[in-house]
Scaffold this active site. Structure first.
Site, PDB file in Angstrom:
ATOM      1  N   ARG A 121     -23.438  26.853  94.127  1.00 41.46           N
ATOM      2  CA  ARG A 121     -23.354  28.281  93.857  1.00 41.46           C
ATOM      3  C   ARG A 121     -24.563  28.712  93.022  1.00 41.46           C
ATOM      4  NH1 ARG A 121     -18.352  25.879  92.711  1.00 41.46           N
ATOM      5  NH2 ARG A 121     -16.623  26.548  94.070  1.00 41.46           N
ATOM      6  N   LYS A 142     -16.854  25.698  88.859  1.00 41.22           N
ATOM      7  CA  LYS A 142     -15.806  26.570  88.330  1.00 41.22           C
ATOM      8  C   LYS A 142     -14.810  25.764  87.505  1.00 41.22           C
ATOM      9  CE  LYS A 142     -15.841  30.134  91.923  1.00 41.22           C
ATOM     10  NZ  LYS A 142     -15.034  30.824  92.953  1.00 41.22           N
ATOM     11  N   TYR A 179     -15.537  27.044 107.325  1.00 42.57           N
ATOM     12  CA  TYR A 179     -16.854  26.672 107.856  1.00 42.57           C
ATOM     13  C   TYR A 179     -16.758  25.853 109.147  1.00 42.57           C
ATOM     14  CZ  TYR A 179     -18.442  28.060 103.234  1.00 42.57           C
ATOM     15  OH  TYR A 179     -18.700  28.781 102.100  1.00 42.57           O
TER      16      TYR A 179
END
Length: 302
Positions: free
Chosen positions: A148, A172, A280
């Protein structure tokens, strides 16, 4: 009795300290909670009095505002968490959002780049200039690891091990993972570390452990990385909207299209749930055609 605003602040602390939520997540959770509190105020209802009937009226109001199903679903999720917190603190007896069925979000297929588009981006940077070396290293990092943008901005020099080709990524919820990288990223990192970064660091006269620096020699921000990608698009003369997450989408799509295991990609991306990775599993039209032509008994053309 505490006021609602006090519980909102306590909920904020709970998200930050116990749940290790990102600033982005905290912002939207609190925004959704305050939106609901304003609705209750307009209806002369206290937050302790909210029940399933009140929630259904609130839901009607959301649809009247023509909000998307995704936005409505997020608000419900935020408020369910808020009332779960209040229930844990014995402020309310029951969670009025607990059994509310969330609207089904439309099927989402993430966009990604084709290899030809990527090649033009990788050819755009001036590798003799410090900023060009940095931009190339950032591009290789985002596409080569699928991390990210916040994770990329947070990398330190000590996180990178060039000898074995791994980078420590802090994701995260403060979860850490090691992600491997290949020779292209290693080459870009070595060039930047040995030359470009040193020249950028001279401009600030300040030491920092952060890997990526801006033009003033300071640690780069997430916004700075987004601006760099926009600049690369302009320099490469390709017509596309490029954001950091699109490179993450591309990383995952290319890995799966080449036969990577779904759970391995899940681990590389730092997804907590496999369902987050399964979006995905779409394949490109070219790959579908290749599979069809190579496997169907009557596909071969003379």
């Amino acid at each position: 009795m505490k006021r609602a605003e006090q519980y909102v602040q306590e909920f904020k602390s709970y998200l930050q300290v116990e749940k290790h939520a990102s600033p982005h997540t905290v912002y939207y959770y609190l925004n959704d909670v305050n939106f609901f509190l304003e609705f209750l105020l307009s209806e002369s209802i206290s937050f302790e009095q909210a029940d399933p009937a009140v929630v259904r009226v609130f839901l009607t109001k959301l649809y009247e505002k023509k909000l998307s199903r995704r936005t409505v679903s997020r608000k419900i999720s935020s408020l369910r968490s808020f009332y779960k917190f209040l229930e844990r603190e014995d402020v309310v007896a029951a969670n009025p959002f607990l059994r509310l069925v969330q609207p089904k979000a439309p099927a989402y297929v993430p966009s990604f780049l084709y290899e030809q588009e990527l090649e033009k981006l990788f050819e755009a940077s001036d590798l003799e200039a410090p900023l060009g070396q940095r931009d190339q290293a950032i591009l290789e990092c985002l596409y080569g690891t699928g991390m990210r943008v916040s994770e990329c901005a947070g990398i330190t020099i000590d996180d990178v091990d060039l000898s074995i080709g791994t980078v420590l990524v802090r994701g995260k919820g403060r979860k850490e993972r090691y992600v491997p990288f290949g020779s292209f990223m290693e080459k870009a990192f070595r060039r930047y570390l040995q030359d470009g970064r040193e020249r950028l660091l001279e401009k600030s006269k300040e030491e920092t452990g952060k890997l990526f620096l801006n033009s003033r020699g300071k640690p780069i921000t997430e916004r700075g990385i987004r601006l760099i990608l926009n600049k690369l698009v302009e320099q490469s003369a390709v017509h596309m909207h490029l954001h950091p997450h699109k490179l993450r989408h591309t990383f995952a799509t290319h890995m799966l299209n080449e036969g990577a295991d779904l759970r391995a990609v899940q681990e590389l991306l730092g997804h907590e749930h496999l369902s987050s990775t399964q979006i995905y599993t779409h394949v490109t039209k070219d790959r579908l055609r290749t599979i069809y032509m190579n496997t169907h008994p009557r596909a071969n053309r003379e």
